[in-house]
Scaffold this active site. Structure first.
Site, mmCIF file in Angstrom:
data_model
loop_
_atom_site.group_PDB
_atom_site.id
_atom_site.type_symbol
_atom_site.label_atom_id
_atom_site.label_comp_id
_atom_site.label_asym_id
_atom_site.label_seq_id
_atom_site.Cartn_x
_atom_site.Cartn_y
_atom_site.Cartn_z
ATOM 1 N N ASP A 6 0.869 -1.156 -0.140
ATOM 2 C CA ASP A 6 -0.025 0.048 0.060
ATOM 3 C C ASP A 6 0.814 1.168 0.120
ATOM 4 O O ASP A 6 0.485 2.317 -0.602
ATOM 5 C CB ASP A 6 -1.047 -0.203 1.102
ATOM 6 C CG ASP A 6 -2.228 -1.009 1.031
ATOM 7 O OD1 ASP A 6 -2.169 -1.658 0.075
ATOM 8 O OD2 ASP A 6 -2.872 -1.188 1.966
ATOM 9 N N LYS B 275 -24.583 -14.941 -5.439
ATOM 10 C CA LYS B 275 -25.387 -13.767 -5.371
ATOM 11 C C LYS B 275 -24.995 -12.793 -4.239
ATOM 12 O O LYS B 275 -24.818 -13.110 -3.225
ATOM 13 C CB LYS B 275 -26.873 -14.101 -5.033
ATOM 14 C CG LYS B 275 -27.921 -12.995 -4.952
ATOM 15 C CD LYS B 275 -29.184 -13.600 -4.668
ATOM 16 C CE LYS B 275 -30.133 -12.114 -4.266
ATOM 17 N NZ LYS B 275 -29.777 -11.243 -3.482
ATOM 18 N N ARG C 140 -30.357 1.246 -8.829
ATOM 19 C CA ARG C 140 -31.587 0.599 -9.520
ATOM 20 C C ARG C 140 -32.889 1.621 -9.390
ATOM 21 O O ARG C 140 -33.743 1.625 -10.327
ATOM 22 C CB ARG C 140 -31.786 -0.856 -9.108
ATOM 23 C CG ARG C 140 -33.213 -1.233 -9.786
ATOM 24 C CD ARG C 140 -33.544 -2.638 -8.903
ATOM 25 N NE ARG C 140 -32.718 -3.986 -9.430
ATOM 26 C CZ ARG C 140 -32.431 -4.651 -8.794
ATOM 27 N NH1 ARG C 140 -32.854 -4.977 -7.437
ATOM 28 N NH2 ARG C 140 -31.701 -5.886 -9.386
#
Length: 676
Positions: free
Chosen positions: A35, A120, A141
């Site tokens: 990092d 899912k 959505r």
């Protein structure tokens, strides 16, 4: 070649390198650099773009740092409706779906077809629009027809490419300028735990999905960036015809080539047995993933057949979502304990007969409050069903009434605090009982001390639960200010506290005085004041005196505050115990004011989290910390993914091993000295 051309080339090369490492980290999960090294690349790019603003491009990875404030999210209309999938918890219904699809295909003259099986993700559905390869819009959505334009927030996600390589697309006529990608924004389990730890107890999120949804609605994109959301892609639309990409599996593979994370755990299933095997395998293995998954999505693999099978008004007929039932187990309620938090809230906790659930042994479960006990009709010795779904902690969901034993007895509501004996109070319109004795209740004192010393507050690592319990029980400490009056002999007399441990604690307390004003405000533990709120208060009121003299009306105008928090802040500073604590902290050397950014000698450690382990020859720990801070860095006390560099002195501890496992850069004292 002119200097400008050289600079442009350097900037372009930096962008390519940063984008490559972003893909390696977020998509392929095989980082090549630490990092710290990545941050240095990003800092160099930002530095060059500031010096040469004409070379800044819309797809530069420097835009991911966030900072823009969006006052409202305009609505946008989806080009195609974002339908939700029909879902089921039953394998029998999955088999019915599979049979139904096969029958529909037979009508079309198609005999056998594979199903694409994907995990899912339990997140928030998002649509991304790319024009000529450049990300131009990101939307939720919403109702399926229209969603909110949250492009600015989505650009902060490192797993959302700002530009996609058009050369990776198939060379087929019909590809449009606008390409749509759909997927799910989610939060990894570790990032969720870190976020909740930094929030007040009463404002913590119940699960990663709630945290994700709340984060995407934030108006401050800088805060969105800090919360480290991720994006998984599962849908690709190249044109209005689109059937030339023949399979869903091909689409997922192409999405990976375009730089998107796709979950990778997808496969083709040729029959119901393979579908059942896939569902069964991930029912167990999903608990080992770093993110929450709540089921499996099955889609007819041949995309060309999708329009022929069609859709209902709400969902397509060629896909279904199988959702794993929440993990449940039956056990016995052996007792109810009552915990008192640092703010006095009394929380009932179910003491259970140990039982295995979702890969671990569960013996305790929260009952939230006494209204929940009444709602469940819960009695001692009842057989109960506990459940683990998206929540981190399992919960009791119901009583098995037909198995209630004869010795079942009501759960008594305590009238006095189990810790200090004070009469409990229940404010009007609240469901919880509170202990009002904030100054003397041992549990509240312990809770406030642990919060004061927590990682996101003053990070006093040597101050753990057992030591705090001893300090409070022996009357050595009643508030955080008393910590700075402790002496070596007092500490050495405690259990498991030898000379070295006592010395380490005193050193950690000394170092904690150097923490920032905003972290001290958070450490005070004011109700409703989390890290972000403490930061805003520190910016608005540069001294504690100014903060406590502000009216509620003035406080309510501060970003992230509002009337409820303003009242809480005003109430906190009105107490005599608070004034006594502030006097002790001031006497201990805390400036109790916002000092602003420290004057930097140079920027060699700018934005880098530095950890020291082992003894240094040239510098004491405090001096070394100041050297880092004077060069723009921050000294941390524990190793994590965000640690930029570890400076290893003689006889380093276990932190060195952890740093190496995480791939954090490790340097010697000589290398550290050279970097100054």
């Amino acid at each position: 070649m002119s200097d400008a051309v050289n600079v442009r080339k350097a900037i372009e090369e930096l962008r390519r390198e940063i984008n490559r490492h972003n893909t390696l980290y977020y998509v392929d999960a095989r980082p090549e650099i630490s990092d710290y090294e990545f941050d240095r690349l990003m800092e160099r790019l930002i530095e060059l773009e500031k010096a040469f603003p004409d070379f800044v491009t819309p797809d530069s990875p420097s835009h991911r740092v966030g900072g823009a404030i969006t006052r409202e999210f305009p609505s946008v209309r989806h080009r195609e409706p974002m339908l939700s999938l029909s879902n089921t918890y039953s394998l029998a219904e999955v088999e019915d779906f599979y049979s139904r699809v096969k029958k529909l295909l037979l009508v079309e003259g198609v005999r056998e077809q594979d199903m694409a099986a994907e995990l899912k993700f339990d997140g928030v559905a998002i649509s991304l629009l790319y024009r000529d390869g450049l990300l131009v819009q990101g939307a939720t959505r919403g109702d399926g027809t229209e969603g909110d334009d949250i492009t600015t927030n989505l650009k902060t996600l490192s797993s959302v490419p700002l530009r996609i390589p058009l050369t990776s697309l198939p060379v087929i006529e019909g590809i449009e300028r606008d390409i749509e990608i759909r997927g799910e924004v989610f939060m990894q389990k570790d990032d969720f735990a870190r976020l909740n730890e930094a929030r007040p107890e009463e404002d913590r999120f119940a699960n990663p999905r709630n945290a994700t949804a709340g984060t995407l609605k934030l108006q401050d994109s800088g805060e969105v960036a800090r919360r480290r959301l991720n994006f998984v892609a599962y849908y690709l639309r190249l044109s209005s015809q689109d059937s030339f990409l023949l399979t869903q599996y091909d689409r997922l593979e192409l999405l990976g080539q375009l730089g998107f994370f796709t979950g990778k755990h997808y496969r083709l299933c040729r029959d119901m047995k393979e579908i059942g095997d896939f569902i069964g395998y991930w029912a167990v293995e999903r608990w080992n993933l770093p993110y929450e998954t709540d089921g499996v999505v099955l889609k007819l693999n041949d995309v060309a057949l999708w329009p022929r099978i069609g859709a209902t008004a709400k969902s397509p007929r060629w896909a279904i979502a199988y959702k794993y039932p929440a993990q449940q187990a039956k056990t016995v309620l052996q007792g109810v304990a009552f915990q008192v938090g640092r703010l006095g809230t009394v929380t009932p906790v179910a003491e259970l007969e140990p039982v295995r659930l979702a890969g671990s042994t569960v013996s305790r479960s929260t009952l939230h409050n006494f209204d929940e006990i009444e709602r469940l009709g819960l009695m001692l010795h009842d057989r109960v069903i506990i459940e683990k779904s998206g929540e981190v902690i399992p919960k009791v969901i119901r009583v098995v009434l037909d198995e209630r034993p004869e010795n079942a007895e009501p759960v008594g509501v305590p009238s006095v605090c189990p810790e200090c004996g004070a009469s409990l109070e229940k404010p009007e319109n609240e469901v919880s009982y509170y202990c009002p004795d904030q100054d003397s209740c041992p549990a509240q004192i312990r809770g406030r001390l642990l919060h004061f010393a927590s990682r996101n507050a003053l990070d006093i690592q040597s101050l753990g639960e057992s030591l705090v319990a001893q300090l409070v029980q022996k009357g050595l400490v009643r508030d955080a200010g008393d910590l700075y009056l402790l002496q070596q002999p007092q500490l050495e007399a405690l259990e498991r506290m030898g000379r070295k441990s006592a010395h380490n604690l005193l050193r950690a307390l000394q170092e904690s005085r150097e923490k920032s004003y905003e972290r001290l405000l958070y450490a005070l533990g004011i109700r409703h004041v989390g890290q972000a709120t403490a930061r805003e208060l520190a910016r608005a009121y540069e001294t504690v005196e100014a903060l406590q003299n502000a009216s509620e009306e003035e406080l309510a105008t501060v970003p992230d505050v509002g009337p409820v928090v303003a009242h809480s802040v005003k109430d906190y500073f009105s107490k005599s115990s608070t004034q006594m604590l502030l006097r002790k902290l001031r006497d201990a050397g805390f400036p109790l004011r916002f000092t602003g950014p420290q004057k930097l000698i140079n920027r060699n450690f700018e934005g880098v989290n530095v950890l020291f382990t082992g003894a240094l020859e040239r510098y004491g720990r405090q001096q070394a910390s100041e050297l880092v801070q004077q060069r723009g860095g921050r000294v941390v006390g524990s190793v994590s993914r965000s640690t930029g560099v570890v400076v290893a002195g003689s006889e380093p501890g276990s932190k060195l091993d952890k740093a190496r496992k995480l791939g954090v850069k490790v340097i010697s004292e000589d290398e550290f000295n050279a970097m100054l």
